[in-house]
Structure formats: C-alpha cells, structure tokens
Design a protein around this motif. Structure first.
Motif, mmCIF file in Angstrom:
data_model
loop_
_atom_site.group_PDB
_atom_site.id
_atom_site.type_symbol
_atom_site.label_atom_id
_atom_site.label_comp_id
_atom_site.label_asym_id
_atom_site.label_seq_id
_atom_site.Cartn_x
_atom_site.Cartn_y
_atom_site.Cartn_z
ATOM 1 N N ALA A 16 5.210 -4.380 -5.952
ATOM 2 C CA ALA A 16 5.496 -4.270 -7.527
ATOM 3 C C ALA A 16 5.619 -2.472 -7.803
ATOM 4 C CB ALA A 16 4.100 -4.801 -8.344
ATOM 5 N N ALA A 17 6.065 -1.798 -7.041
ATOM 6 C CA ALA A 17 6.379 -0.399 -7.309
ATOM 7 C C ALA A 17 4.798 0.548 -6.883
ATOM 8 C CB ALA A 17 6.934 -0.012 -8.552
ATOM 9 N N GLU A 18 3.841 -0.363 -6.570
ATOM 10 C CA GLU A 18 2.553 0.348 -6.407
ATOM 11 C C GLU A 18 2.427 0.912 -5.093
ATOM 12 O OE1 GLU A 18 0.255 -2.699 -9.276
ATOM 13 O OE2 GLU A 18 -0.867 -1.900 -7.386
ATOM 14 N N LEU A 19 3.063 0.405 -3.797
ATOM 15 C CA LEU A 19 2.815 0.788 -2.500
ATOM 16 C C LEU A 19 4.356 1.124 -2.000
ATOM 17 C CD1 LEU A 19 1.309 1.488 0.115
ATOM 18 C CD2 LEU A 19 1.668 -0.877 0.616
ATOM 19 N N ARG A 20 4.567 2.555 -1.501
ATOM 20 C CA ARG A 20 5.738 2.572 -1.078
ATOM 21 C C ARG A 20 5.605 3.144 0.401
ATOM 22 N NH1 ARG A 20 9.424 6.297 -4.492
ATOM 23 N NH2 ARG A 20 10.068 4.437 -5.130
ATOM 24 N N ILE A 21 6.327 2.241 1.388
ATOM 25 C CA ILE A 21 6.488 2.622 2.698
ATOM 26 C C ILE A 21 7.769 2.969 3.304
ATOM 27 C CG2 ILE A 21 5.639 1.702 4.949
ATOM 28 C CD1 ILE A 21 3.930 -0.220 3.466
ATOM 29 N N THR A 22 7.922 4.012 4.153
ATOM 30 C CA THR A 22 9.010 4.464 4.662
ATOM 31 C C THR A 22 8.676 4.333 6.282
ATOM 32 O OG1 THR A 22 8.887 6.756 4.608
ATOM 33 C CG2 THR A 22 10.187 5.947 3.130
ATOM 34 N N SER A 23 9.722 4.082 7.298
ATOM 35 C CA SER A 23 9.634 3.997 8.599
ATOM 36 C C SER A 23 10.914 3.935 9.154
ATOM 37 C CB SER A 23 8.635 2.762 8.989
ATOM 38 O OG SER A 23 9.282 1.597 8.791
ATOM 39 N N LYS A 24 11.035 3.898 10.365
ATOM 40 C CA LYS A 24 12.150 3.870 11.255
ATOM 41 C C LYS A 24 12.386 2.201 11.835
ATOM 42 C CE LYS A 24 12.296 8.155 13.330
ATOM 43 N NZ LYS A 24 12.447 9.267 14.339
ATOM 44 N N ALA A 43 2.959 6.003 4.032
ATOM 45 C CA ALA A 43 2.722 4.868 2.967
ATOM 46 C C ALA A 43 2.060 5.584 1.957
ATOM 47 C CB ALA A 43 1.928 3.864 3.628
ATOM 48 N N THR A 44 2.576 5.416 0.861
ATOM 49 C CA THR A 44 2.135 6.067 -0.371
ATOM 50 C C THR A 44 1.641 5.070 -1.673
ATOM 51 O OG1 THR A 44 3.154 7.985 -0.070
ATOM 52 C CG2 THR A 44 2.191 7.998 -2.068
ATOM 53 N N LYS A 45 0.457 5.157 -2.028
ATOM 54 C CA LYS A 45 0.182 4.451 -3.236
ATOM 55 C C LYS A 45 -0.773 5.348 -4.091
ATOM 56 C CE LYS A 45 -2.063 0.204 -4.989
ATOM 57 N NZ LYS A 45 -3.100 -1.048 -4.448
ATOM 58 N N GLY A 46 -0.083 5.711 -5.542
ATOM 59 C CA GLY A 46 -0.946 6.569 -6.094
ATOM 60 C C GLY A 46 -1.045 8.020 -5.644
ATOM 61 N N CYS A 52 1.568 7.751 9.878
ATOM 62 C CA CYS A 52 0.887 7.196 11.359
ATOM 63 C C CYS A 52 2.330 7.007 12.191
ATOM 64 C CB CYS A 52 0.189 6.294 10.990
ATOM 65 S SG CYS A 52 0.785 4.667 10.229
ATOM 66 N N ASN A 53 2.207 6.427 13.097
ATOM 67 C CA ASN A 53 3.054 5.714 14.291
ATOM 68 C C ASN A 53 3.616 4.496 13.952
ATOM 69 O OD1 ASN A 53 2.933 8.560 15.416
ATOM 70 N ND2 ASN A 53 2.000 7.774 17.262
ATOM 71 N N GLU A 54 2.537 3.679 13.411
ATOM 72 C CA GLU A 54 2.543 2.153 13.330
ATOM 73 C C GLU A 54 1.590 1.802 11.951
ATOM 74 O OE1 GLU A 54 2.179 -2.069 15.482
ATOM 75 O OE2 GLU A 54 1.971 -0.260 16.608
ATOM 76 N N LEU A 55 2.188 1.153 11.306
ATOM 77 C CA LEU A 55 1.194 0.394 10.163
ATOM 78 C C LEU A 55 1.527 -0.864 10.201
ATOM 79 C CD1 LEU A 55 -0.530 1.001 7.539
ATOM 80 C CD2 LEU A 55 1.391 0.969 6.480
ATOM 81 N N ILE A 56 0.313 -1.830 10.024
ATOM 82 C CA ILE A 56 0.478 -3.163 9.776
ATOM 83 C C ILE A 56 0.096 -3.458 8.411
ATOM 84 C CG2 ILE A 56 -0.261 -5.433 10.938
ATOM 85 C CD1 ILE A 56 -0.783 -4.025 13.599
ATOM 86 N N PHE A 76 -4.258 11.229 6.892
ATOM 87 C CA PHE A 76 -4.374 10.555 5.529
ATOM 88 C C PHE A 76 -4.996 11.531 4.372
ATOM 89 C CE2 PHE A 76 -8.183 10.096 7.562
ATOM 90 C CZ PHE A 76 -9.456 10.214 6.701
ATOM 91 N N ILE A 77 -4.735 10.865 2.974
ATOM 92 C CA ILE A 77 -5.444 11.605 2.116
ATOM 93 C C ILE A 77 -5.889 10.403 1.101
ATOM 94 C CG2 ILE A 77 -5.031 12.944 -0.172
ATOM 95 C CD1 ILE A 77 -3.226 14.763 1.223
ATOM 96 N N PHE A 78 -7.149 10.468 0.756
ATOM 97 C CA PHE A 78 -7.469 9.349 0.192
ATOM 98 C C PHE A 78 -8.328 10.004 -1.379
ATOM 99 C CE2 PHE A 78 -7.615 6.358 3.750
ATOM 100 C CZ PHE A 78 -6.835 5.558 3.284
ATOM 101 N N SER A 79 -7.952 9.205 -2.519
ATOM 102 C CA SER A 79 -8.676 9.749 -3.647
ATOM 103 C C SER A 79 -10.028 8.861 -3.683
ATOM 104 C CB SER A 79 -7.793 9.845 -4.983
ATOM 105 O OG SER A 79 -8.470 10.258 -6.050
#
Length: 150
Positions: A16-24, A43-46, A52-56, A76-79
C-alpha cells in the motif's frame, strides 16, 4: 520490462505504497508467504531504510508484512521517535513488526545521529516500541560511547 511493471504493481498492492523495495532479483512463494529479494536490496518505509545483500519479507495470511530478515552487509537507518534516529550496520538484521523488536547479529554497530553516541557488540537488541536497547559482546567486548555534558 513487463516483469518490473508487474513487480511494482504487486508491491504497491501488498505494501500500500508504504514499503518500497528495489533489488536485482525477486521471488514470491505463496505457500510459505515469503518474498525474497537479492542483490543491492534497498527497502524504504517512511524514514526507515535498510540496505543489504538479501531481504526476506514474511507475510501473514492477509498478505501483510510481519517480519523482515536482512542478510549480508546490512546497513540501516531507523527512526525510533521524533528525537531519536539510529544509523548502523550488522551482518544480519531481524525486525519483528508486531513487537517492534530489531535484532542485529554479527559486527553490530549503532549510532544515535542526534547525539553521536554509539554502541557496538556481537548482538544488539533494540525495540521501536519500548525504546529499550540491550547489547551482548562475546568475541569482542561491548563498546559504548556516551556524550557527557560537563
């Protein structure tokens, strides 16, 4: 190109446009309810961001994300709240969305951006809800740098 468009539509529907992930590379397994992203994962959310190399990404039966596991060269960066933003790295990151628990494993390091205070250890547990942080040092001692006003 068609696969990328389908992937973007799929991700925008699920997240729902909250989490955006790009990868190969991307693979979704409907039986295990997991999405696997590999290669230059971003991976970006807010304000939160994981590289990272791999995200599950694990999903519940309603196809809502419930857990992220980032593996390999994790940055990472976490607020945590309005006044607390943490930047760091680890070999592996586990983030349980429901409990807010973030576990950093292997060469774990975090720095609070606002104060430049930092912590490193073999294992760091942070919680976005309770704001608690626990550090364990096995191979190397725990290292903490705290800004002291004199």
């Amino acid at each position: 190109m068609k696969k990328i468009i389908i992937l973007l539509i799929f991700l925008s529907f699920i997240f729902a446009a909250e989490l955006r992930i790009t990868s190969k590379f991307f693979n979704y397994n409907s039986k295990t309810l997991q999405s696997i992203f590999k290669g230059d994962v971003n991976a970006t959310k807010g304000k939160d961001n994981i590289l990272c190399n791999e995200l599950i990404v694990y999903f519940n039966k309603n196809k809502k994300p419930i857990k992220y596991v980032a593996i390999g060269n994790v940055k990472f960066i976490f607020s945590m709240d309005v006044n607390s933003t943490y930047k760091g790295k680890a070999d592996k990151l586990i983030y349980e969305l429901k409990t807010g628990e973030i576990i950093l494993e292997g060469n774990a390091f975090i720095k609070k951006i606002e104060t430049n205070e930092s912590i490193s250890g073999d294992l760091i547990k942070m919680n976005k809800i309770t704001k608690n942080i626990e550090v364990i040092g096995n191979k190397k001692p725990v290292n903490i740098i705290i800004k002291v006003n004199q």
